[in-house]
Write a protein that holds these residues in place. Sequence first.
Motif, PDB file in Angstrom:
ATOM      1  N   LYS A  58       0.822  -1.220   0.000  1.00  0.00           N
ATOM      2  CA  LYS A  58       0.000   0.000   0.000  1.00  0.00           C
ATOM      3  C   LYS A  58       0.848   1.259   0.000  1.00  0.00           C
ATOM      4  O   LYS A  58       0.361   2.332  -0.327  1.00  0.00           O
ATOM      5  CB  LYS A  58      -0.940   0.011   1.195  1.00  0.00           C
ATOM      6  N   GLY A  59       2.123   1.150   0.374  1.00  0.00           N
ATOM      7  CA  GLY A  59       2.974   2.324   0.474  1.00  0.00           C
ATOM      8  C   GLY A  59       3.368   2.873  -0.886  1.00  0.00           C
ATOM      9  O   GLY A  59       3.366   2.172  -1.896  1.00  0.00           O
ATOM     10  N   LEU A  60       3.732   4.173  -0.906  1.00  0.00           N
ATOM     11  CA  LEU A  60       4.111   4.861  -2.140  1.00  0.00           C
ATOM     12  C   LEU A  60       5.450   5.555  -1.958  1.00  0.00           C
ATOM     13  O   LEU A  60       5.805   5.966  -0.851  1.00  0.00           O
ATOM     14  CB  LEU A  60       3.051   5.900  -2.514  1.00  0.00           C
ATOM     15  N   ILE A  61       6.181   5.698  -3.072  1.00  0.00           N
ATOM     16  CA  ILE A  61       7.447   6.426  -3.054  1.00  0.00           C
ATOM     17  C   ILE A  61       7.521   7.315  -4.285  1.00  0.00           C
ATOM     18  O   ILE A  61       7.022   6.963  -5.356  1.00  0.00           O
ATOM     19  CB  ILE A  61       8.652   5.456  -2.992  1.00  0.00           C
ATOM     20  N   CYS A  62       8.143   8.473  -4.114  1.00  0.00           N
ATOM     21  CA  CYS A  62       8.257   9.459  -5.191  1.00  0.00           C
ATOM     22  C   CYS A  62       9.680  10.017  -5.192  1.00  0.00           C
ATOM     23  O   CYS A  62      10.258  10.246  -4.129  1.00  0.00           O
ATOM     24  CB  CYS A  62       7.226  10.567  -4.959  1.00  0.00           C
ATOM     25  N   GLY A  63      10.237  10.228  -6.397  1.00  0.00           N
ATOM     26  CA  GLY A  63      11.573  10.820  -6.507  1.00  0.00           C
ATOM     27  C   GLY A  63      12.361  10.175  -7.632  1.00  0.00           C
ATOM     28  O   GLY A  63      12.705   8.998  -7.546  1.00  0.00           O
ATOM     29  N   SER A  64      12.653  10.938  -8.698  1.00  0.00           N
ATOM     30  CA  SER A  64      13.248  10.367  -9.906  1.00  0.00           C
ATOM     31  C   SER A  64      14.710   9.979  -9.754  1.00  0.00           C
ATOM     32  O   SER A  64      15.289   9.392 -10.669  1.00  0.00           O
ATOM     33  CB  SER A  64      13.110  11.359 -11.070  1.00  0.00           C
ATOM     34  N   CYS A  65      15.332  10.292  -8.609  1.00  0.00           N
ATOM     35  CA  CYS A  65      16.748   9.949  -8.454  1.00  0.00           C
ATOM     36  C   CYS A  65      16.960   8.460  -8.143  1.00  0.00           C
ATOM     37  O   CYS A  65      18.089   7.989  -8.123  1.00  0.00           O
ATOM     38  CB  CYS A  65      17.395  10.814  -7.368  1.00  0.00           C
ATOM     39  N   LEU A  66      15.873   7.699  -7.909  1.00  0.00           N
ATOM     40  CA  LEU A  66      16.004   6.291  -7.527  1.00  0.00           C
ATOM     41  C   LEU A  66      15.393   5.378  -8.587  1.00  0.00           C
ATOM     42  O   LEU A  66      14.305   5.635  -9.096  1.00  0.00           O
ATOM     43  CB  LEU A  66      15.315   6.046  -6.185  1.00  0.00           C
ATOM     44  N   VAL A  67      16.121   4.299  -8.904  1.00  0.00           N
ATOM     45  CA  VAL A  67      15.612   3.207  -9.736  1.00  0.00           C
ATOM     46  C   VAL A  67      15.658   1.939  -8.886  1.00  0.00           C
ATOM     47  O   VAL A  67      16.678   1.634  -8.273  1.00  0.00           O
ATOM     48  CB  VAL A  67      16.448   3.005 -11.017  1.00  0.00           C
ATOM     49  N   ILE A  68      14.541   1.210  -8.828  1.00  0.00           N
ATOM     50  CA  ILE A  68      14.476  -0.036  -8.064  1.00  0.00           C
ATOM     51  C   ILE A  68      14.553  -1.202  -9.042  1.00  0.00           C
ATOM     52  O   ILE A  68      13.685  -1.359  -9.911  1.00  0.00           O
ATOM     53  CB  ILE A  68      13.176  -0.122  -7.237  1.00  0.00           C
ATOM     54  N   ARG A  69      15.604  -2.000  -8.931  1.00  0.00           N
ATOM     55  CA  ARG A  69      15.767  -3.194  -9.763  1.00  0.00           C
ATOM     56  C   ARG A  69      15.116  -4.376  -9.050  1.00  0.00           C
ATOM     57  O   ARG A  69      15.454  -4.678  -7.902  1.00  0.00           O
ATOM     58  CB  ARG A  69      17.245  -3.490 -10.005  1.00  0.00           C
ATOM     59  N   LEU A  70      14.201  -5.054  -9.740  1.00  0.00           N
ATOM     60  CA  LEU A  70      13.495  -6.175  -9.154  1.00  0.00           C
ATOM     61  C   LEU A  70      14.210  -7.491  -9.449  1.00  0.00           C
ATOM     62  O   LEU A  70      14.963  -7.605 -10.426  1.00  0.00           O
ATOM     63  CB  LEU A  70      12.054  -6.229  -9.682  1.00  0.00           C
ATOM     64  N   ILE A  71      13.959  -8.494  -8.611  1.00  0.00           N
ATOM     65  CA  ILE A  71      14.614  -9.797  -8.745  1.00  0.00           C
ATOM     66  C   ILE A  71      14.377 -10.394 -10.126  1.00  0.00           C
ATOM     67  O   ILE A  71      15.268 -10.975 -10.738  1.00  0.00           O
ATOM     68  CB  ILE A  71      14.100 -10.772  -7.650  1.00  0.00           C
ATOM     69  N   GLY A  72      13.172 -10.236 -10.655  1.00  0.00           N
ATOM     70  CA  GLY A  72      12.835 -10.836 -11.950  1.00  0.00           C
ATOM     71  C   GLY A  72      13.466 -10.155 -13.142  1.00  0.00           C
ATOM     72  O   GLY A  72      13.299 -10.608 -14.280  1.00  0.00           O
ATOM     73  N   GLY A  73      14.174  -9.043 -12.925  1.00  0.00           N
ATOM     74  CA  GLY A  73      14.830  -8.353 -14.031  1.00  0.00           C
ATOM     75  C   GLY A  73      14.175  -7.039 -14.424  1.00  0.00           C
ATOM     76  O   GLY A  73      14.777  -6.227 -15.128  1.00  0.00           O
ATOM     77  N   ALA A  74      12.945  -6.821 -14.000  1.00  0.00           N
ATOM     78  CA  ALA A  74      12.258  -5.567 -14.320  1.00  0.00           C
ATOM     79  C   ALA A  74      12.807  -4.426 -13.460  1.00  0.00           C
ATOM     80  O   ALA A  74      13.457  -4.652 -12.429  1.00  0.00           O
ATOM     81  CB  ALA A  74      10.752  -5.715 -14.103  1.00  0.00           C
ATOM     82  N   SER A  75      12.533  -3.200 -13.888  1.00  0.00           N
ATOM     83  CA  SER A  75      12.984  -2.016 -13.152  1.00  0.00           C
ATOM     84  C   SER A  75      11.815  -1.076 -12.908  1.00  0.00           C
ATOM     85  O   SER A  75      10.935  -0.938 -13.763  1.00  0.00           O
ATOM     86  CB  SER A  75      14.066  -1.262 -13.935  1.00  0.00           C
ATOM     87  N   LEU A  76      11.825  -0.446 -11.742  1.00  0.00           N
ATOM     88  CA  LEU A  76      10.850   0.590 -11.425  1.00  0.00           C
ATOM     89  C   LEU A  76      11.566   1.933 -11.465  1.00  0.00           C
ATOM     90  O   LEU A  76      12.437   2.203 -10.642  1.00  0.00           O
ATOM     91  CB  LEU A  76      10.242   0.368 -10.037  1.00  0.00           C
ATOM     92  N   GLY A  93      15.776  -6.390  -5.892  1.00  0.00           N
ATOM     93  CA  GLY A  93      17.140  -6.881  -6.060  1.00  0.00           C
ATOM     94  C   GLY A  93      18.159  -5.882  -5.567  1.00  0.00           C
ATOM     95  O   GLY A  93      19.002  -6.187  -4.731  1.00  0.00           O
ATOM     96  N   GLN A  94      18.074  -4.656  -6.082  1.00  0.00           N
ATOM     97  CA  GLN A  94      19.008  -3.604  -5.660  1.00  0.00           C
ATOM     98  C   GLN A  94      18.456  -2.230  -6.016  1.00  0.00           C
ATOM     99  O   GLN A  94      17.497  -2.105  -6.776  1.00  0.00           O
ATOM    100  CB  GLN A  94      20.379  -3.802  -6.333  1.00  0.00           C
ATOM    101  N   PHE A  95      19.094  -1.225  -5.429  1.00  0.00           N
ATOM    102  CA  PHE A  95      18.775   0.164  -5.742  1.00  0.00           C
ATOM    103  C   PHE A  95      19.859   0.722  -6.662  1.00  0.00           C
ATOM    104  O   PHE A  95      21.029   0.357  -6.547  1.00  0.00           O
ATOM    105  CB  PHE A  95      18.758   1.034  -4.482  1.00  0.00           C
ATOM    106  N   GLU A  96      19.457   1.625  -7.542  1.00  0.00           N
ATOM    107  CA  GLU A  96      20.416   2.404  -8.320  1.00  0.00           C
ATOM    108  C   GLU A  96      20.006   3.873  -8.223  1.00  0.00           C
ATOM    109  O   GLU A  96      18.826   4.199  -8.360  1.00  0.00           O
ATOM    110  CB  GLU A  96      20.430   1.959  -9.787  1.00  0.00           C
TER     111      GLU A  96
END
Length: 296
Positions: A58-76, A93-96
């Motif tokens: 349910k939580g939300l995050i905002c801010g274009s300086c962050l990319v969230i890499r998911l385990i399956g290979g997709a990116s947010l 998976g990791q933050f960029e």
Amino acid sequence: MSYAHRALEQGFSLTKRGIYYKDVALFKSQKIVDRFIDDLAATLQWDRADLNIRATSKGLICGSCLVIRLIGGASLRLNDHQGTLIPAGEDIGQFEFESRVAWVLIVEKEAIFQTLCQLNFSKYPGLPGPGLIVTGKGYPDVATRHLVKMLSDNLPQCIPIVALVDADPYGLDILSVYKYGSHGLRHENESLAACRVEWLGIKISELPEFRTDLNTLIPLTTHDERKARKMLCRPPENMPAEWRNALTRVLKMRRKAEIEIFSSVRTIGPENEHRHPPPLVHYLCKKISCSISRES
């Protein structure tokens, strides 16, 4: 237990909401399902994710300086004007970081979060650098707490992680969940509690500088009073002196203040007011800049 066993055996995931709807007549409420799952994980000394059961995010995050890499290979890829749903911790998976992050702001309420997004506050020119805004929409879910914990562990200590909550017992309790963890998930607090989170505001002690008539504040309810007295019984390691003093002051005044008080506050004179930021933005810019100076 049979739902969890089947999920583990067959290698699929369940949500707590999905389990509730499997037998509404039996469970009667979502809270019962949540409590049983937490009790089961605590008894087995496992994280809830080890049962292949996850909470609906349910939580939300905002801010274009962050990319969230998911385990399956997709990116947010996040943006500065709209919230992105926070994924479950086990999916990250990791933050960029595409640019330097100067601050992280946790906001108690979704309505305030959305207002800040509309103002592109994560890249507001009055701040010393871009930042991230997070909301758990009240008491945070596990995914939101896990993300804040991961940011806390991975960002340099000089970057402040601060929280904006109501000046009342429930606001401070929500802050406490981020910083120290929750009683219901105490077996997971080591992996969820972000102890470097600091209280930005709002604080009853600050209201005189906004020329606020304290008599116009919201009266304390019986639930508020009960919550405050219960919190004051916590040990000092989970109840900083500043929080204790704030709760004592709220009980003495029998008044509380919500973040929305900024909508009726003027921090400047009426002349040329259109050139100045809204009171909430003015307040946040000032407080976040001070936090950055202290950490530096």
